[in-house]
Design a protein around this motif. Structure first.
Motif, short mmCIF file in Angstrom:
data_model
loop_
_atom_site.label_atom_id
_atom_site.label_comp_id
_atom_site.label_asym_id
_atom_site.label_seq_id
_atom_site.Cartn_x
_atom_site.Cartn_y
_atom_site.Cartn_z
N VAL A 117 0.83 -1.20 0.00
CA VAL A 117 0.00 0.00 0.00
C VAL A 117 0.87 1.25 0.00
CG1 VAL A 117 -1.72 1.33 1.28
CG2 VAL A 117 -1.91 -1.17 1.15
N THR B 150 -2.02 6.01 4.94
CA THR B 150 -2.35 5.12 3.83
C THR B 150 -3.26 4.01 4.32
OG1 THR B 150 -0.42 3.67 4.22
CG2 THR B 150 -0.13 5.50 2.66
N TYR C 273 -6.03 1.43 -3.30
CA TYR C 273 -5.14 1.97 -2.26
C TYR C 273 -5.49 3.43 -2.00
CZ TYR C 273 -2.64 -2.04 -4.20
OH TYR C 273 -2.32 -3.29 -4.67
N GLN D 50 -6.48 0.78 2.90
CA GLN D 50 -7.25 0.07 1.88
C GLN D 50 -8.67 -0.16 2.37
OE1 GLN D 50 -4.52 -3.45 1.08
NE2 GLN D 50 -5.25 -3.04 -1.00
N GLU E 89 2.48 1.81 -3.42
CA GLU E 89 1.56 2.30 -4.44
C GLU E 89 1.28 3.78 -4.27
OE1 GLU E 89 0.31 0.95 -7.08
OE2 GLU E 89 0.99 -1.12 -6.83
#
Length: 207
Positions: free
Chosen positions: A28, A45, A112, A47, A31
């Motif tokens: 993650v 960050t 992401y 998801q 990305e």
């Protein structure tokens, strides 16, 4: 590129083992980090919640899909040469009842989310990567909704009733008609507050 070590709201209890969690977290961060500009600082960050998920719309979508699939099978077998006309309805019914869950799982696995000191980022796409970005100073809207399970959604632009309803067909987390939002994230209120504070700081610094 100015990226710092970030924390994720994902709980270790949702992972089968620490190694799997560490690999996912690193992926993650990579990305999101690849989309960060020079001097830009990553604040968070994450998801969407992973795995098989159900929503209230499944109470009618699954039965309707099974009914459509079953009727199409009977029509295809009984109609002889005209049975081919039933194949599209068979595919639609099969997707509504079962197939969309596989699509939803795959889509969320390749989605992401990131918050920097300048903008919010969404990187998604199973085959082709798509990057959505909104400047913190010009966010059309900022709202949060939280479920009893602890997951929730942070919206950055208002969604119509049709857009919210359509999410039940496409899957628990994937909405083809959604604009830009952090869907099915853990601790959504904390992420909302982080974005709110970052936006206020960015506006103050810019002026």
């Amino acid at each position: 590129c100015g990226t710092e070590k970030v924390s994720s709201p994902v709980d270790f209890s949702h992972s089968c083992c620490y190694e799997a969690f560490s690999y996912t977290l690193m992926q993650v961060e990579q990305e999101i980090g690849s989309e960060v500009d020079m001097g830009e600082r990553v604040l968070w960050t994450g998801q969407p919640r992973q795995g098989l998920l159900f929503v209230w719309a499944d109470l009618y979508t699954i039965p309707v899909g099974l009914l459509c699939f079953g009727f199409s099978v009977v029509w295809t077998v009984a109609a002889g040469a005209f049975g081919l006309f039933g194949l599209p309805f068979m595919l639609i019914g099969g997707y509504a009842a079962i197939g969309r869950f596989a699509v939803d799982i795959k889509q969320r696995k390749h989605t992401y989310y990131g918050v920097t000191d300048r903008r919010v980022l969404i990187v998604s796409g199973v085959f082709n990567k798509t990057v959505k970005s909104l400047d913190l100073r010009t966010l059309p809207s900022l709202s949060v909704s939280e479920q009893k399970s602890g997951t929730g959604t942070v919206d950055f632009q208002p969604r119509t009733g049709f857009e919210r309803l359509s999410a039940g067909f496409w899957g628990a987390g994937y909405n083809e008609f959604d604009g830009i939002s952090f869907q099915l994230i853990d601790q959504p209120r904390k992420v909302y507050e982080l974005i709110h504070n970052a936006r206020r700081s960015f506006r103050t610094t810019a002026t």
